[in-house]
Structure formats: structure tokens, C-alpha cells
Design a protein around this motif. Structure first.
Motif, short mmCIF file in Angstrom:
data_model
loop_
_atom_site.label_atom_id
_atom_site.label_comp_id
_atom_site.label_asym_id
_atom_site.label_seq_id
_atom_site.Cartn_x
_atom_site.Cartn_y
_atom_site.Cartn_z
N VAL A 182 24.06 -13.39 44.56
CA VAL A 182 24.70 -13.47 43.25
C VAL A 182 23.84 -14.33 42.32
CG1 VAL A 182 26.70 -14.36 42.00
CG2 VAL A 182 27.02 -13.07 44.12
N ALA A 183 23.33 -15.45 42.83
CA ALA A 183 22.49 -16.33 42.02
C ALA A 183 21.22 -15.62 41.56
CB ALA A 183 22.13 -17.58 42.82
N ALA A 184 20.80 -14.63 42.35
CA ALA A 184 19.59 -13.87 42.00
C ALA A 184 19.88 -12.74 41.02
CB ALA A 184 18.95 -13.31 43.26
N GLY A 185 21.16 -12.60 40.61
CA GLY A 185 21.51 -11.62 39.61
C GLY A 185 22.37 -10.46 40.08
N TYR A 199 34.41 -10.92 50.66
CA TYR A 199 34.50 -10.98 49.20
C TYR A 199 35.44 -12.11 48.78
CZ TYR A 199 35.72 -9.73 44.41
OH TYR A 199 35.96 -9.77 43.05
N ASN A 200 36.61 -12.18 49.43
CA ASN A 200 37.58 -13.21 49.07
C ASN A 200 37.04 -14.61 49.36
OD1 ASN A 200 39.48 -11.35 48.19
ND2 ASN A 200 40.47 -11.19 50.21
N ALA A 201 36.34 -14.78 50.48
CA ALA A 201 35.79 -16.09 50.82
C ALA A 201 34.71 -16.49 49.84
CB ALA A 201 35.24 -16.06 52.25
N ALA A 202 33.88 -15.54 49.43
CA ALA A 202 32.82 -15.84 48.47
C ALA A 202 33.42 -16.15 47.10
CB ALA A 202 31.87 -14.65 48.37
N LEU A 203 34.47 -15.43 46.74
CA LEU A 203 35.12 -15.68 45.45
C LEU A 203 35.72 -17.09 45.41
CD1 LEU A 203 35.93 -14.29 42.77
CD2 LEU A 203 38.07 -13.59 43.89
N ALA A 204 36.31 -17.50 46.54
CA ALA A 204 36.92 -18.83 46.60
C ALA A 204 35.86 -19.93 46.59
CB ALA A 204 37.78 -18.94 47.86
N ALA A 205 34.67 -19.62 47.09
CA ALA A 205 33.62 -20.64 47.19
C ALA A 205 32.83 -20.82 45.90
CB ALA A 205 32.66 -20.27 48.32
N ARG A 206 33.00 -19.92 44.95
CA ARG A 206 32.23 -20.01 43.69
C ARG A 206 32.64 -21.22 42.86
NH1 ARG A 206 31.65 -14.31 40.67
NH2 ARG A 206 30.14 -15.57 39.55
N PRO A 217 26.95 -14.03 62.95
CA PRO A 217 26.90 -15.16 62.01
C PRO A 217 28.29 -15.57 61.57
CG PRO A 217 26.23 -13.13 60.93
CD PRO A 217 26.36 -12.81 62.39
N SER A 218 28.45 -16.84 61.27
CA SER A 218 29.74 -17.35 60.83
C SER A 218 30.05 -16.86 59.42
CB SER A 218 29.74 -18.88 60.86
OG SER A 218 28.85 -19.40 59.88
N LEU A 219 31.34 -16.88 59.07
CA LEU A 219 31.75 -16.48 57.73
C LEU A 219 31.11 -17.39 56.69
CD1 LEU A 219 33.49 -14.58 56.04
CD2 LEU A 219 35.39 -16.21 56.29
N GLU A 220 30.97 -18.66 57.02
CA GLU A 220 30.36 -19.61 56.10
C GLU A 220 28.91 -19.23 55.80
OE1 GLU A 220 29.39 -24.44 55.84
OE2 GLU A 220 30.54 -23.61 57.52
N ASP A 221 28.17 -18.84 56.85
CA ASP A 221 26.78 -18.43 56.65
C ASP A 221 26.69 -17.16 55.80
OD1 ASP A 221 25.86 -20.55 58.13
OD2 ASP A 221 25.74 -19.41 60.01
N LEU A 222 27.61 -16.23 56.04
CA LEU A 222 27.60 -14.98 55.29
C LEU A 222 27.94 -15.23 53.82
CD1 LEU A 222 29.34 -12.58 57.83
CD2 LEU A 222 26.90 -12.76 57.32
N VAL A 223 28.90 -16.13 53.58
CA VAL A 223 29.24 -16.47 52.20
C VAL A 223 28.02 -17.05 51.49
CG1 VAL A 223 30.58 -18.07 50.76
CG2 VAL A 223 31.71 -16.77 52.57
N GLY A 224 27.28 -17.91 52.19
CA GLY A 224 26.08 -18.48 51.60
C GLY A 224 25.07 -17.40 51.22
N GLU A 225 24.94 -16.39 52.08
CA GLU A 225 24.01 -15.30 51.79
C GLU A 225 24.48 -14.50 50.58
OE1 GLU A 225 22.16 -11.35 54.04
OE2 GLU A 225 23.17 -12.93 55.21
N ARG A 242 25.76 -8.53 41.39
CA ARG A 242 27.20 -8.69 41.20
C ARG A 242 27.85 -9.08 42.51
NH1 ARG A 242 29.76 -3.53 38.63
NH2 ARG A 242 31.59 -4.91 38.79
N LEU A 243 28.90 -9.90 42.41
CA LEU A 243 29.56 -10.41 43.61
C LEU A 243 30.07 -9.29 44.51
CD1 LEU A 243 30.69 -12.73 45.32
CD2 LEU A 243 32.72 -12.73 43.85
N LYS A 244 30.68 -8.29 43.92
CA LYS A 244 31.26 -7.21 44.70
C LYS A 244 30.19 -6.47 45.48
CE LYS A 244 34.32 -3.22 44.27
NZ LYS A 244 35.12 -2.37 43.33
N GLU A 245 29.07 -6.15 44.81
CA GLU A 245 27.99 -5.43 45.49
C GLU A 245 27.31 -6.31 46.54
OE1 GLU A 245 28.58 -5.19 42.30
OE2 GLU A 245 29.10 -3.06 42.18
N ALA A 246 27.15 -7.58 46.24
CA ALA A 246 26.51 -8.49 47.19
C ALA A 246 27.36 -8.62 48.45
CB ALA A 246 26.29 -9.85 46.54
#
Length: 309
Positions: free
Chosen positions: A277-280, A302-309, A264-272, A282-286
């Protein structure tokens, strides 16, 4: 531990005696696994013909088939012939190796193909290794390699799986354990079980998995059926419909390995990650959980997800 090289040439009086008797010094005092034709007698090697006439003992899976083969090849078995099959192999191995220890040549042949490959021979070789007795081979026809070559499937890496289990449950569990096998797989199968085996393969490996059914290889009615497993199932069922003959003869089934999983692409993984995170969560654990499941870098995700928030 001292090792004696198997390729050491014969020397002295023993070598001279071997040459006089018609057995090359290299084969005197050896257990020889000799491949026999899998269907076409013309595939017999000159070395097989000579071994049958000069060996001190020929251990055959079926002595009647051995003599029939010798007749077709126009040779006479010169040494003592003994039966050597699945149920007496372990008990007879030492008897044969005693002949080899005495300087004799023992040739092992099966009904077709290479001894020890889904045929008698393995136990004799294992015992010979234990006793330090020399073992060599007279290579020749192989149903496994012939089917693999004709299948049209990748040949650079493959695995031979022998016969699938007879019981449906055992068969399905065996295929389930092989579902992710990336190498091409080669199986043997009996005509009366081929339909059930192909159906089970289609159910476990997937209907679209490429395969080939090879029967009567090198014989007059040689046939190779190629296509996805679902198509092969339909073909065999159609041939068996209304009491038809189905597939006859010796059968090999070659199945393509499991396709590589799409990354899967990094973009797809960030979406997951963000969904978790939206379901409750923590970002680090997710990010850690998704990275472990996908094989992606935990830090990069983690860095990509943090930047996308």
C-alpha cells in the motif's frame, strides 16, 4: 460389465486334477508373479520353492540365474523354462497366457525381488487383464520396502521413483519436479552413477534434506549410510577419491519428503500488505494478492490490515 472374482476357488474336475498334480487349485490356470530373494537365499518362501517345482512354465528374466537360485534352494525346476526379459516381454506375454488359458500354471520370476516392480512383468499383467486371465502373486522380498524400513525416514507415505535418468539435464529436471514432493522417495541407482545422483539431489532437494543410501541389502556386506544429502555426497566422494572402489553392489537411495512450508503469521502478512500500500497499491488489491500467495483468508487479512493502518 461382468466381473469374475480372482479369489474364487477351483471346483470340479479341474480342481481335483490340480490337487493331484501338486499345484493347489487356487494357482491352476493362473499367472503367478513370484518374488525371489534380493540377496539372501534363506529369504525364499516355501511357496516359491513349491512353485518352481510344480509350475508348468517358469518365465525367468535370466534363465541361468534361475537355475543357480534353484540349486541354492535345493529344488529342481519341474516345468518348461523360458526367458522373459524387458525386450521380449510384450511379444511373449500371449504365449504364456495361452498356457494359463489351457489350465496351466505360469510363474514369472526376475533376478531379484518382485516382478513388475522396476522389472519385467507389468506388460504380462496388463495383457492378462485385457484377456480376462487370472493373475496372482507369491509375495516375498522387496528391495524398495527393505530400504524404506531401514532408512529411518517416515514410512507412512512414500513413492517409488525407480532409476533416475542417466543424462545430467534430464536427471536435474526430474528432481526439480519432485522437489516439493512431501512423501518419502525411494530410488534405485547404479554404483557408477551414485555420486552424480547424490550431488544432483543435494543441489535440487537441498543439502540438509535427510536421506539414506542402502546397498547390498540382506547380503554379507549390507550397509546403510544415513544423514543429510551433503554428508552422503562427501562420504561417497571420499570413497571414490584416489581411485577407491566407491560404493558397490545393488543400491537404493531413500530421500525424505519436502518439509511443510512454514505458514507466515497474520502480523507478517499485514506488514507485507501495508508495504505494498505504501508503494502505491490499493489496500483491497494488495490484501487480495498477499492472501492468494499465502493461502490466508482474504477477508481476515483485509480487515486486519485496515485495522492496522
Amino acid at each position: 460389465m461382468s466381473l469374475t472374482p480372482d479369489d474364487a476357488p477351483g471346483t470340479g474336475d479341474d480342481a481335483a486334477d490340480a490337487r493331484v498334480s501338486g499345484v493347489p487349485a487356487r494357482e491352476a490356470g493362473s499367472l503367478v508373479l513370484a518374488a525371489t530373494p534380493i540377496g539372501n537365499s534363506e529369504d525364499a518362501s516355501a511357496r516359491l520353492r513349491r512353485l518352481l517345482t510344480t509350475a508348468d512354465v517358469v518365465a525367468a528374466e535370466d534363465t541361468r540365474r534361475l537355475h543357480a537360485l534353484a540349486d541354492r534352494l535345493g529344488v529342481r525346476v519341474g516345468g518348461r523354462v523360458v526367458s522373459f526379459y524387458e525386450h521380449n516381454e510384450a511379444a511373449r506375454a500371449d504365449e504364456l497366457l495361452d498356457v494359463v488359458d489351457g489350465g496351466g500354471t505360469v510363474v514369472v520370476v526376475t533376478d531379484a525381488g518382485m516382478p513388475a516392480v522396476s522389472d519385467p512383468g507389468f506388460r504380462a499383467v496388463a495383457r492378462a487383464v485385457e484377456r480376462g486371465v487370472r493373475v496372482t502373486a507369491a509375495p516375498g522380498p522387496s528391495a524398495v520396502l527393505t530400504a524404506l524400513a531401514l532408512s529411518g525416514l517416515p514410512t507412512d507415505r512414500f513413492t517409488f521413483e525407480g532409476f533416475a535418468p542417466r543424462k545430467p539435464g534430464d536427471r536435474s529436471r526430474t528432481f526439480a519436479a519432485l522437489a516439493a514432493e512431501p512423501r518419502t522417495m525411494v530410488f534405485f541407482e547404479a554404483p557408477h552413477r551414485i555420486a552424480a545422483t547424490l550431488a544432483a539431489m543435494s543441489a535440487v532437494f537441498g543439502a540438509d534434506r535427510p536421506a539414506a543410501v542402502c546397498r547390498e541389502l540382506t547380503k554379507t556386506y549390507e550397509e546403510v549410510l544415513r544423514g543429510p544429502l551433503s554428508a552422503l555426497v562427501s562420504e561417497v566422494e571420499a570413497r571414490e577419491a584416489d581411485g577407491g572402489p566407491g560404493l558397490r553392489g545393488e543400491i537404493c537411495v531413500v530421500v525424505g519428503g519436502a518439509p511443510a512450508a512454514e505458514t507466515p503469521s497474520l502480523e507478517d502478512l499485514v506488514g507485507e500488505v501495508l508495504e505494498r500500500v505504501a508503494a502505491g497499491e490499493r489496500l483491497k488489491e494488495a490484501a487480495a494478492a498477499v492472501a492468494e500467495a499465502s493461502g490466508a483468508s482474504r477477508r481476515d487479512l483485509y480487515n486486519a490490515a485496515l485495522a492496522a493502518r
